[in-house]
Design an enzyme around this catalytic site. Structure first.
Site, mmCIF file in Angstrom:
data_model
loop_
_atom_site.group_PDB
_atom_site.id
_atom_site.type_symbol
_atom_site.label_atom_id
_atom_site.label_comp_id
_atom_site.label_asym_id
_atom_site.label_seq_id
_atom_site.Cartn_x
_atom_site.Cartn_y
_atom_site.Cartn_z
ATOM 1 N N GLU A 55 0.819 -1.229 0.000
ATOM 2 C CA GLU A 55 0.000 0.000 0.000
ATOM 3 C C GLU A 55 0.845 1.269 0.000
ATOM 4 O O GLU A 55 1.816 1.385 0.755
ATOM 5 C CB GLU A 55 -0.906 -0.027 1.234
ATOM 6 N N LYS A 57 0.539 4.834 1.191
ATOM 7 C CA LYS A 57 -0.314 5.605 2.125
ATOM 8 C C LYS A 57 0.546 6.664 2.802
ATOM 9 O O LYS A 57 1.502 6.346 3.494
ATOM 10 C CB LYS A 57 -0.917 4.584 3.094
ATOM 11 N N LYS A 117 -7.976 2.282 -3.091
ATOM 12 C CA LYS A 117 -8.256 2.190 -1.656
ATOM 13 C C LYS A 117 -8.994 3.460 -1.233
ATOM 14 O O LYS A 117 -8.411 4.543 -1.179
ATOM 15 C CB LYS A 117 -6.936 2.029 -0.910
ATOM 16 N N GLU A 166 -14.247 -5.949 2.779
ATOM 17 C CA GLU A 166 -13.501 -5.894 4.041
ATOM 18 C C GLU A 166 -14.429 -6.056 5.234
ATOM 19 O O GLU A 166 -15.435 -5.356 5.343
ATOM 20 C CB GLU A 166 -12.771 -4.548 4.129
ATOM 21 N N ASN A 187 -9.875 -7.226 8.310
ATOM 22 C CA ASN A 187 -9.048 -6.118 8.779
ATOM 23 C C ASN A 187 -8.700 -6.312 10.253
ATOM 24 O O ASN A 187 -9.578 -6.396 11.108
ATOM 25 C CB ASN A 187 -9.754 -4.775 8.567
ATOM 26 N N GLU A 217 -5.536 -8.053 6.490
ATOM 27 C CA GLU A 217 -5.223 -6.636 6.292
ATOM 28 C C GLU A 217 -4.790 -5.960 7.596
ATOM 29 O O GLU A 217 -5.403 -6.189 8.640
ATOM 30 C CB GLU A 217 -6.466 -5.880 5.799
ATOM 31 N N SER A 218 -3.791 -5.126 7.479
ATOM 32 C CA SER A 218 -3.357 -4.195 8.545
ATOM 33 C C SER A 218 -2.474 -4.835 9.620
ATOM 34 O O SER A 218 -2.654 -6.000 9.987
ATOM 35 C CB SER A 218 -4.543 -3.547 9.283
HETATM 36 O O1 LIG Z 1 -5.124 3.123 9.026
HETATM 37 C C1 LIG Z 1 -5.984 3.808 9.625
HETATM 38 O O2 LIG Z 1 -5.712 4.584 10.558
HETATM 39 C C2 LIG Z 1 -7.411 3.734 9.210
HETATM 40 C C3 LIG Z 1 -8.369 4.474 9.890
HETATM 41 C C4 LIG Z 1 -9.682 4.447 9.507
HETATM 42 C C5 LIG Z 1 -10.081 3.696 8.435
HETATM 43 C C6 LIG Z 1 -9.135 2.936 7.732
HETATM 44 C C7 LIG Z 1 -7.819 2.955 8.119
HETATM 45 N N1 LIG Z 1 -6.856 2.244 7.441
HETATM 46 C C8 LIG Z 1 -7.092 1.555 6.235
HETATM 47 C C9 LIG Z 1 -6.449 0.254 6.229
HETATM 48 O O3 LIG Z 1 -7.173 -0.687 6.356
HETATM 49 C C10 LIG Z 1 -4.959 0.134 6.129
HETATM 50 O O4 LIG Z 1 -4.467 1.232 5.420
HETATM 51 C C11 LIG Z 1 -4.455 -1.124 5.432
HETATM 52 O O5 LIG Z 1 -5.099 -2.271 5.844
HETATM 53 C C12 LIG Z 1 -2.936 -1.268 5.685
HETATM 54 O O6 LIG Z 1 -2.707 -1.306 7.072
HETATM 55 P P1 LIG Z 1 -1.266 -1.091 7.699
HETATM 56 O O7 LIG Z 1 -0.355 -2.124 7.124
HETATM 57 O O8 LIG Z 1 -1.441 -1.257 9.157
HETATM 58 O O9 LIG Z 1 -0.843 0.282 7.303
#
Ligand SMILES: O=C(O)c1ccccc1NCC(=O)[C@H](O)[C@H](O)COP(=O)(O)O
Length: 260
Positions: A55, A57, A117, A166, A187, A217-218
């Site tokens: 990603e 971001k 996204k 998601e 997520n 995810e995340s």
């Molecule tokens: O990342 C946030 O703070 C967030 C807040 C509110 C809604 C969505 C959010 N994030 C989107 C995502 O799901 C992440 O960008 C994506 O899964 C990647 O996660 P990471 O590897 O932890 O950056």
């Protein structure tokens, strides 16, 4: 009001403004509208690739500024070269610092699937995604009704786009499953309070029907976690911050992949 409610309120205003500026007719005439989208599954299940959906971001509500300097073309090319199966490009400006231009730039230099996204709340955004060169759209169960998920999924698939749904818990999963999806992402971040827990992916994996690609995810910051997620059946791993928080996200993914 939690952050997701705020994002949705702003998104409705944004979409209304976009509709005034660019008509559906104009979107449908853009060159990317005739482009055949890449198939998510082909890249995610390609053993020469890693399953990582990398990603781009710049910022996030939970972390604030993550990377103010990174160049989208340079970083996404490096992600691709390191073996990412797909790219995720934020197009939300107010909360994530993403732009339409980011998606165009990533599309111009990469031939792997790209996820737009964003927070999809209107069919117009699906037409935008196609016109901007995306291959995949994201539908977030917690902000959509089951009927919206069906209608948005149908429209996206009719345009050749892949659909990633998601979810964050079993209730969202059970109310949202429908045939018009290609992948289901769990997520690990609770979008209401930002807490993260990888266990969410392990808890839900067996509830995802086998016909869908399974994505975690995340909060993935360790190659060992990917090995464990793969072992229980996940095909894809959405990773943003772990790479973007470094001075050189392209190098960070390369070093990460070497440990897989
Ligand atoms: O990342 C946030 O703070 C967030 C807040 C509110 C809604 C969505 C959010 N994030 C989107 C995502 O799901 C992440 O960008 C994506 O899964 C990647 O996660 P990471 O590897 O932890 O950056």
């Amino acid at each position: 009001m939690n952050i997701l409610d705020k994002i949705v309120i702003r998104k409705k205003e944004e979409v209304a403004e976009a509709k005034q500026k660019v008509s559906v007719d104009q979107l449908e005439k853009s060159p990317n509208f005739y482009r055949k989208p890449l198939v998510f599954k082909d890249f995610l299940l390609d053993e020469k690739r890693t399953g990582i959906i990398a990603e781009f971001k710049r910022r996030s509500p939970s972390k604030g500024l993550i990377n103010g300097k990174a160049d989208v073309a340079e970083v996404t090319k490096a992600y691709n070269l390191a073996g990412a199966s797909a790219l995720s490009v934020l197009t939300d400006i107010d909360f994530f610092g993403g732009t339409t231009e980011d998606l165009f730039k990533a599309r111009a230099v990469n031939q792997i699937p790209i996820l737009r996204k964003d927070f999809m709340i209107d069919e117009y955004q699906i037409l935008e995604a196609k016109a901007w060169g995306a291959d995949i759209i994201l539908l977030i169960a917690s902000i959509l009704t089951p009927l919206q998920i069906i209608n948005f999924g149908k429209l996206a698939q009719s345009l050749g786009l892949n659909v990633l749904l998601e979810v964050h818990n079993l209730e969202e999963l059970e109310k949202s499953i429908c045939p018009h999806l290609n992948a289901i992402g769990v997520n690990n971040r609770n979008l209401g309070d930002f807490t993260v827990n990888i266990q969410t992916s392990f808890d839900l994996v067996d509830n995802i029907p086998s016909e869908f690609l399974k994505i975690s995810e995340s909060a993935i910051d360790n190659p060992e976690v990917i090995k464990q997620l793969k072992a229980v059946g996940y095909n894809g791993f959405l990773i943003g911050e772990n790479f973007m928080k470094t001075d050189n996200p392209g190098l960070a993914i390369k070093e990460f992949v070497e440990q897989l």
